[in-house]
Design a protein around this motif. Structure first.
Motif, PDB file in Angstrom:
ATOM      1  N   LYS A 189     -10.382  38.185 110.045  1.00 31.56           N
ATOM      2  CA  LYS A 189     -10.826  37.002 110.788  1.00 31.56           C
ATOM      3  C   LYS A 189     -10.238  35.728 110.210  1.00 31.56           C
ATOM      4  CE  LYS A 189     -14.951  38.778 112.930  1.00 31.56           C
ATOM      5  NZ  LYS A 189     -15.377  39.956 112.124  1.00 31.56           N
ATOM      6  N   LEU A 190      -9.532  35.837 109.081  1.00 30.16           N
ATOM      7  CA  LEU A 190      -8.988  34.646 108.441  1.00 30.16           C
ATOM      8  C   LEU A 190      -7.723  34.182 109.149  1.00 30.16           C
ATOM      9  CD1 LEU A 190      -9.363  35.419 104.645  1.00 30.16           C
ATOM     10  CD2 LEU A 190     -10.827  34.034 106.104  1.00 30.16           C
ATOM     11  N   SER A 191      -7.412  32.923 108.957  1.00 32.14           N
ATOM     12  CA  SER A 191      -6.156  32.389 109.508  1.00 32.14           C
ATOM     13  C   SER A 191      -4.998  32.907 108.670  1.00 32.14           C
ATOM     14  CB  SER A 191      -6.171  30.873 109.459  1.00 32.14           C
ATOM     15  OG  SER A 191      -6.111  30.450 108.106  1.00 32.14           O
ATOM     16  N   GLU A 192      -3.793  32.815 109.237  1.00 31.99           N
ATOM     17  CA  GLU A 192      -2.629  33.331 108.527  1.00 31.99           C
ATOM     18  C   GLU A 192      -2.437  32.602 107.194  1.00 31.99           C
ATOM     19  OE1 GLU A 192      -0.783  35.931 108.736  1.00 31.99           O
ATOM     20  OE2 GLU A 192       0.506  35.242 107.110  1.00 31.99           O
ATOM     21  N   SER A 193      -2.683  31.310 107.161  1.00 41.19           N
ATOM     22  CA  SER A 193      -2.464  30.579 105.912  1.00 41.19           C
ATOM     23  C   SER A 193      -3.503  30.978 104.865  1.00 41.19           C
ATOM     24  CB  SER A 193      -2.495  29.079 106.169  1.00 41.19           C
ATOM     25  OG  SER A 193      -3.775  28.689 106.627  1.00 41.19           O
ATOM     26  N   ALA A 194      -4.722  31.238 105.313  1.00 39.95           N
ATOM     27  CA  ALA A 194      -5.745  31.680 104.372  1.00 39.95           C
ATOM     28  C   ALA A 194      -5.405  33.065 103.826  1.00 39.95           C
ATOM     29  CB  ALA A 194      -7.112  31.713 105.060  1.00 39.95           C
ATOM     30  N   ARG A 195      -4.845  33.897 104.691  1.00 45.77           N
ATOM     31  CA  ARG A 195      -4.476  35.242 104.235  1.00 45.77           C
ATOM     32  C   ARG A 195      -3.348  35.174 103.218  1.00 45.77           C
ATOM     33  NH1 ARG A 195      -4.655  40.447 107.788  1.00 45.77           N
ATOM     34  NH2 ARG A 195      -5.287  41.167 105.753  1.00 45.77           N
ATOM     35  N   SER A 196      -2.389  34.295 103.462  1.00 50.04           N
ATOM     36  CA  SER A 196      -1.262  34.265 102.531  1.00 50.04           C
ATOM     37  C   SER A 196      -1.698  33.721 101.175  1.00 50.04           C
ATOM     38  CB  SER A 196      -0.098  33.466 103.112  1.00 50.04           C
ATOM     39  OG  SER A 196      -0.486  32.136 103.286  1.00 50.04           O
ATOM     40  N   GLN A 197      -2.827  33.007 101.157  1.00 47.95           N
ATOM     41  CA  GLN A 197      -3.389  32.613  99.869  1.00 47.95           C
ATOM     42  C   GLN A 197      -3.884  33.832  99.094  1.00 47.95           C
ATOM     43  OE1 GLN A 197      -3.639  29.676  98.119  1.00 47.95           O
ATOM     44  NE2 GLN A 197      -2.106  29.130  99.666  1.00 47.95           N
ATOM     45  N   ILE A 198      -4.461  34.771  99.842  1.00 48.17           N
ATOM     46  CA  ILE A 198      -5.009  35.968  99.188  1.00 48.17           C
ATOM     47  C   ILE A 198      -3.890  36.926  98.809  1.00 48.17           C
ATOM     48  CG2 ILE A 198      -6.383  38.024  99.671  1.00 48.17           C
ATOM     49  CD1 ILE A 198      -8.281  36.227 101.209  1.00 48.17           C
ATOM     50  N   ARG A 199      -2.921  37.026  99.725  1.00 48.54           N
ATOM     51  CA  ARG A 199      -1.806  37.936  99.489  1.00 48.54           C
ATOM     52  C   ARG A 199      -1.035  37.496  98.243  1.00 48.54           C
ATOM     53  NH1 ARG A 199       1.653  37.079 104.142  1.00 48.54           N
ATOM     54  NH2 ARG A 199      -0.134  37.782 105.325  1.00 48.54           N
ATOM     55  N   GLY A 200      -0.831  38.376  97.328  1.00 45.14           N
ATOM     56  CA  GLY A 200      -0.085  38.030  96.125  1.00 45.14           C
ATOM     57  C   GLY A 200      -0.979  37.490  95.033  1.00 45.14           C
ATOM     58  N   GLN A 201      -1.945  36.637  95.399  1.00 42.52           N
ATOM     59  CA  GLN A 201      -2.814  36.060  94.364  1.00 42.52           C
ATOM     60  C   GLN A 201      -3.989  36.971  94.057  1.00 42.52           C
ATOM     61  OE1 GLN A 201      -2.895  32.167  93.613  1.00 42.52           O
ATOM     62  NE2 GLN A 201      -2.381  31.401  95.633  1.00 42.52           N
ATOM     63  N   GLN A 202      -4.623  37.473  95.126  1.00 40.50           N
ATOM     64  CA  GLN A 202      -5.778  38.333  94.897  1.00 40.50           C
ATOM     65  C   GLN A 202      -5.450  39.811  95.133  1.00 40.50           C
ATOM     66  OE1 GLN A 202      -7.620  35.206  96.499  1.00 40.50           O
ATOM     67  NE2 GLN A 202      -7.784  34.808  94.326  1.00 40.50           N
ATOM     68  N   ILE A 203      -4.615  40.059  96.148  1.00 41.69           N
ATOM     69  CA  ILE A 203      -4.219  41.428  96.449  1.00 41.69           C
ATOM     70  C   ILE A 203      -2.697  41.482  96.428  1.00 41.69           C
ATOM     71  CG2 ILE A 203      -4.438  43.352  98.061  1.00 41.69           C
ATOM     72  CD1 ILE A 203      -6.809  41.969  99.313  1.00 41.69           C
ATOM     73  N   ALA A 204      -2.148  42.340  95.603  1.00 40.30           N
ATOM     74  CA  ALA A 204      -0.694  42.431  95.502  1.00 40.30           C
ATOM     75  C   ALA A 204      -0.262  43.869  95.751  1.00 40.30           C
ATOM     76  CB  ALA A 204      -0.221  41.967  94.141  1.00 40.30           C
ATOM     77  N   MET A 205       1.019  44.034  96.029  1.00 42.71           N
ATOM     78  CA  MET A 205       1.482  45.364  96.414  1.00 42.71           C
ATOM     79  C   MET A 205       2.796  45.703  95.722  1.00 42.71           C
ATOM     80  SD  MET A 205       1.466  46.823 100.248  1.00 42.71           S
ATOM     81  CE  MET A 205       2.005  48.448 100.688  1.00 42.71           C
ATOM     82  N   VAL A 206       2.937  46.972  95.354  1.00 45.85           N
ATOM     83  CA  VAL A 206       4.182  47.503  94.800  1.00 45.85           C
ATOM     84  C   VAL A 206       4.703  48.531  95.788  1.00 45.85           C
ATOM     85  CG1 VAL A 206       5.224  48.803  92.914  1.00 45.85           C
ATOM     86  CG2 VAL A 206       3.401  47.178  92.441  1.00 45.85           C
ATOM     87  N   PHE A 207       5.990  48.422  96.122  1.00 43.89           N
ATOM     88  CA  PHE A 207       6.536  49.319  97.138  1.00 43.89           C
ATOM     89  C   PHE A 207       7.293  50.478  96.498  1.00 43.89           C
ATOM     90  CE2 PHE A 207       6.052  45.185  98.990  1.00 43.89           C
ATOM     91  CZ  PHE A 207       5.466  45.466 100.207  1.00 43.89           C
TER      92      PHE A 207
END
Lengths: 308, 351, 338
Positions: B101-119
């Motif tokens: 339900k978050l906006s894209e900008s709010a999500r990109s705050q979480i992405r990398g800072q709170q939740i990160a991914m290794v491929f």
């Protein structure tokens, strides 16, 4: 329990498409299936079909035989659009409409002939150069590069100037265009062959003991053909444009043959008095080139393996 | 280089202080659905997946290609291409907030800072035209507003933290100058740069050799211990799962078929698919005999079997399985199985 | 299956160096990638030799050499007594009939523009003496049935099959000429876990049915153990240890083998806290510039001066029951410590 049960399980279904077609689908027929549903392709193909019919049977479209000088009437030159002359008449009082229709023939012939010549020569040499590599490739690629370095219209002008106006005509235009354009096909074929020949299924064929002829024709060529088909389709349009350019410059098709380029050249001086004889051949030329480019675009989309 | 390698004991149970956010876990995926619109029709890649994760915990998501395990992770990260993907239903709650339900900008705050991914494929995940130092430092410049110098110093520090030898000298090298294992370390360095609370590792060692795989898994375990990070490990390797996971979610055809603490599953699986996978592992005492093999083929996402998606391959199949989609039966407080006959599977009474 | 009689495949001192060149017109050799560097082994009828090692150890180049897809720099490969290296034309074709292969990637190893019938039947077109034209379609259908595919699918194209089914098509193609040896290069590693067991069972069944000999190249050690009678461990172009499966897995004597075995994750969480794990430092060195003496010494915890000076030979040493290329070879069970 494992292996015997495999045959018993129903065959995997590969999507709805196959169920509809109910026929084993090769990649070619898959591409054809996509094409038939592509609007760009349908428009392009429709236009091309009309143009080809126009080239073969111009009489179907025009009641006037444009090659018959008796149909021209100097006193009716540059008369503008009338009920009799839908596209107006030119400097000599000939009917522009019928001339535009009859002009399609040379465009299509030049396009197809030049495409065939470049595809066969460039394709065959590209296949050999890419497949054998080493010195064969070095020699062929260097020769191709020499031709590649010549600016095409300038080169064609030069070749046609050498041939001379007296001998100019369809044959010499096709020759001039083909001589300059085959290296492009060679390059594309060569690149496609090089990527294909290192694929596992080619290695597998070698391991079976397949000879170079079989590997080239059965394994490499069918898998390297797609980019060449795309380029040749687009080239067709470009050859037609180039023919018009050369004819416009006076070295290509000569009167009394009818070519759109020639018509534009004839009409340009009196453009302000009568725009019809210039506009209509130009319009047909643009539509023709566009039709082939659309076709090429659609074929690329259908054949590109990355999109499947 | 010449140091003796010793026996290493890498595993600790999750910290006792982990994830005390009331009853809400750190991350909760709830009834998530993801569809893809393809030329051949709508592929339902994820059909109602739910799992949860607490701080310091390692959840292994086990499944084969097409099971929806990676798609779920991409949905959590918010990196699905939409379209063709669509999330018609479901929630992804991070600390109680629904990410969807978050906006894209709010999500990109979480992405990398709170939740990160290794491929899986570190080479294609790194940009070949920038040095690794620049790419790691970028994380600090963009998200932390650091200056060039400070960010570079941080990059070197991180490279040392993921044990890249001679980090100071190598910080200006390009990705292709590193080996596969080292590139994966760089990816890990970038993902932990901002101290995320959750690390999603999507097949982090599949492209690597066994001895390098062991190094990377050890590194991940150590980093996790240092920062009490939660980890979602996506893999098809039953060995890797057994080594590091606290709990497992076994996925099949876009659904979770078994959800349980790791020891329970390996000791006594409650879903025929999980059971089949475990039984098909070659075992020393069964050498020379035929391996147990799950019959048939993985399902086609465009043409899913009715009822339980596993029924065409299942030895426990009954009529009910063809018609009724099995709910996720709660077996105990921590275990569940999406099989009508989980009792029989647990008992080992074959169908 | 005890090895007996004449070996069907003899490999002696096989070397393959790929030259590294510089310059475009005048190519100068500035070095060589020593992909395979002195490999010898025998393979008997009906036997499976597993070859394990990490990427860059030369196992795939070895497969290509055995298939005569690459010319060896030196050394010999003899298939049923006939030398592969000196054979040309019809003779080479004859030898090829006897040694076939199954490739790793079922998605790239089948020509996407050919039907399954054409793919599996191609061996008969190349070796037309094997099956008369009229029989071929029937033979192809029989082969499809043997590998567990529906013979009615002969006119389908590879992209209409799943990965496991495609690998079966590849196996059927390999079987067509009734070879005695099949080189399997990572035949299951590209397949889904639930499909791997099916393909391994198929390979084993075919081996029993046709008395095939396999070279089974893989990095999955548990799969290799399951299917192999003997196992060779490769590191940087050399075999560092070779022996019966039990010798290699229960009593590995080369430090690299021990590290490799201990690094394999065990699919059982029980007692994982106490498992012995040898974590090697660093990456394997480049095969273009291998270390002097023993090639493993740069990552070995047992390395001493002698390891840099003297190359350890692959031989049986005191205290071991099989060949190992380590000065300090010593049997040590790494998997079964509890």
């Amino acid at each position: 329990m494992s292996d015997s049960t495999i045959t018993a399980t129903p065959p995997e279904k590969t999507g709805k498409r196959e169920q509809k077609a109910k026929k084993p689908a090769s990649l070619w027929s898959d591409a054809w299936y996509d094409l038939r549903r592509n609007k760009v392709f349908l428009i392009g193909a429709g236009l091309v079909a009309v143009l080809v019919v126009m080239a073969v049977f111009p009489g179907l479209f025009s009641p006037i035989d444009a090659y018959n000088p008796a149909t021209c009437d100097l006193s009716r030159a540059r008369q503008g659009i009338t009920g009799e002359h839908w596209f107006g008449s030119d400097n000599l009082g000939c009917d522009t409409y019928s001339r535009v229709i009859y002009g399609a023939r040379i465009s299509i012939i030049v396009g197809i002939a030049a495409t065939l010549a470049t595809s066969l020569v460039g394709g065959a040499l590209g296949l050999v150069a890419g497949f054998y590599g080493r010195w064969v490739d070095v020699i062929m690629s260097r020769i191709a590069e020499i031709f590649f370095a010549i600016p095409s219209i300038l080169g064609a002008l030069l070749i046609l100037a050498v041939i001379g106006r007296d001998n100019a005509g369809i044959g010499s235009v096709v020759l001039a265009l083909s001589v300059l354009a085959w290296p492009l096909v060679l390059r594309i074929m060569r690149a496609a062959v090089i990527t294909t020949k290192n694929q596992d299924f080619v290695v597998a064929a070698r391991a079976l003991g397949a000879g170079p002829g079989r590997i080239m024709l059965r394994h490499v060529l069918p898998n390297a053909l797609a980019p060449v088909i795309v380029v040749t389709t687009m080239n067709l349009g470009l050859f037609i444009a180039a023919e018009a350019a050369l004819s416009f410059l006076g070295v290509g098709i000569q009167s009394p043959d009818i070519s759109w380029g020639l018509m534009i050249a004839d009409a340009r001086n009196r453009f302000l008095e009568a725009w019809e004889p210039l506009l209509f051949p130009a319009l047909f030329l643009s539509i023709t080139v566009l039709a082939f480019v659309m076709l090429g675009d659609a074929v690329r989309d259908a054949l590109d393996p990355k999109l499947r | 280089m010449n140091r003796p390698a010793g026996a290493v004991d890498t595993h600790l149970s999750p910290s006792l202080f982990s994830g005390s956010l009331g009853t809400e876990p750190l991350l909760a995926v709830d009834n998530l659905h993801v569809e893809f619109t393809t030329r051949q029709g709508v592929a339902r890649a994820v059909n109602g997946v739910s799992y949860s994760l607490d701080a310091g915990e390692t959840l292994a998501v086990l499944g084969e290609s097409g099971s929806g395990k990676s798609v779920t992770a991409q949905a959590i990260m918010g990196i699905l291409d939409m379209p063709p993907a669509r999330i018609p239903k479901g929630e992804i709650r991070f600390r109680g907030t629904d990410l969807l339900k978050l906006s894209e900008s709010a999500r990109s705050q979480i992405r990398g800072q709170q939740i990160a991914m290794v491929f899986q494929d570190a080479l294609s995940a790194l940009n070949p035209v920038f040095t690794v130092g620049w790419q790691i430092a970028e994380m600090f410049r963009v998200h932390r507003g650091m200056g060039r110098k400070a960010a570079y110093a941080k990059a070197i520090e991180l490279m040392e933290r993921v044990r890249i030898p001679a980090a100071k000298q190598r910080v200006n090298d390009y990705p292709h100058q590193f080996s596969g294992g080292m590139r994966q370390r760089i990816m890990i360095a970038m993902s932990i740069a901002l101290d995320p609370e959750i690390l999603i590792a999507d097949e982090p060692t599949t492209a690597l050799d066994v001895t390098v795989q062991a190094q990377i898994m050890e590194l991940l375990a150590e980093l996790q211990r240092e920062s009490n990070m939660a980890m979602i490990l996506i893999t098809h390797d039953l060995g890797v799962v057994a080594d590091v996971a606290d709990k497992i979610a076994v996925m099949y055809a876009g659904r979770i078929v078994e959800n349980a603490p790791v020891h329970d599953v390996y000791k006594n699986p409650a879903h025929p698919y999980a059971k089949g996978l475990l039984e098909s592992i070659p075992r020393v005492d069964l050498k020379g005999q035929e391996l147990y093999a799950i019959k048939g083929l993985p399902p086609n996402l465009l043409d899913m079997p009715t009822g339980c998606a596993f029924h065409p391959r299942c030895p426990y199949k009954q009529d009910e399985c063809v018609t009724e989609v099995p709910p996720l039966h709660q077996i105990s407080g921590t275990r569940s199985s999406a099989c009508h006959y989980w009792r029989e599977v647990l008992d080992g009474t074959a169908g | 299956m005890a090895p007996q009689g004449e070996p069907i495949l003899e490999v002696r001192d096989l070397v393959k160096h790929f030259p590294l060149t510089q310059g475009i017109v005048l190519k100068r050799q500035i070095g060589a990638i020593k992909a395979v560097d002195g490999v010898s082994f025998d393979l008997h009828r009906g036997e499976t030799l597993g070859v394990v090692g990490e990427s860059g150890c030369g196992k795939s180049t070895l497969a290509k050499l055995l298939m005569a897809l690459e010319q060896p720099t030196s050394g010999t490969v003899r298939v049923a007594g006939r030398d592969l290296g000196s054979a040309r034309g019809a003779e080479l074709k004859g030898i090829r009939r006897n040694i076939q292969m199954v490739m790793q990637d079922p998605y790239t190893s089948l020509n996407p523009r050919m039907t399954v019938g054409d793919i599996v039947g191609e061996p008969y077109e190349i070796h037309s003496e094997v099956a008369p034209k009229g029989d071929r379609r029937k033979k192809v259908q029989e082969l499809l049935e043997v590998v567990g595919l529906n013979p009615d699918h002969i006119n389908r194209y590879p992209h209409q099959f799943s990965g496991g089914q495609r690998q079966r098509i590849g196996i059927a193609r390999g079987l067509a000429l009734q070879p005695e040896i099949i080189v399997c290069d990572e035949p299951v590693s590209a397949l889904d876990v639930s499909i791997q067991a099916q393909v391994i069972n198929l390979l084993e069944r075919l081996q029993n049915e046709f008395n095939l000999a396999y070279i089974f190249i893989a990095h999955d050690l548990s799969v290799v153990r399951h299917i192999s009678d003997r196992v060779a461990v490769m590191y940087l172009g050399k075999i560092v240890e070779i022996g019966k499966d039990t010798e290699i897995y229960d009593r590995p004597s080369h430090p690299y083998t021990q590290a490799l075995l201990s690094a394999v994750p065990v699919p059982d969480p029980e007692g994982r806290e106490h498992r012995e794990r040898i974590i090697l430092q660093g990456d394997p060195p480049s095969p273009a510039n291998p270390p002097s003496g023993c090639r493993f010494r740069t990552r070995c915890w047992k390395a001493q001066e002698i390891c840099a000076e003297q190359e350890p030979l692959l031989q049986i040493r005191p205290g071991t029951d099989h060949e190992s290329a380590c000065h300090f070879a010593e049997a040590h069970d790494v998997v079964h410590v509890s």
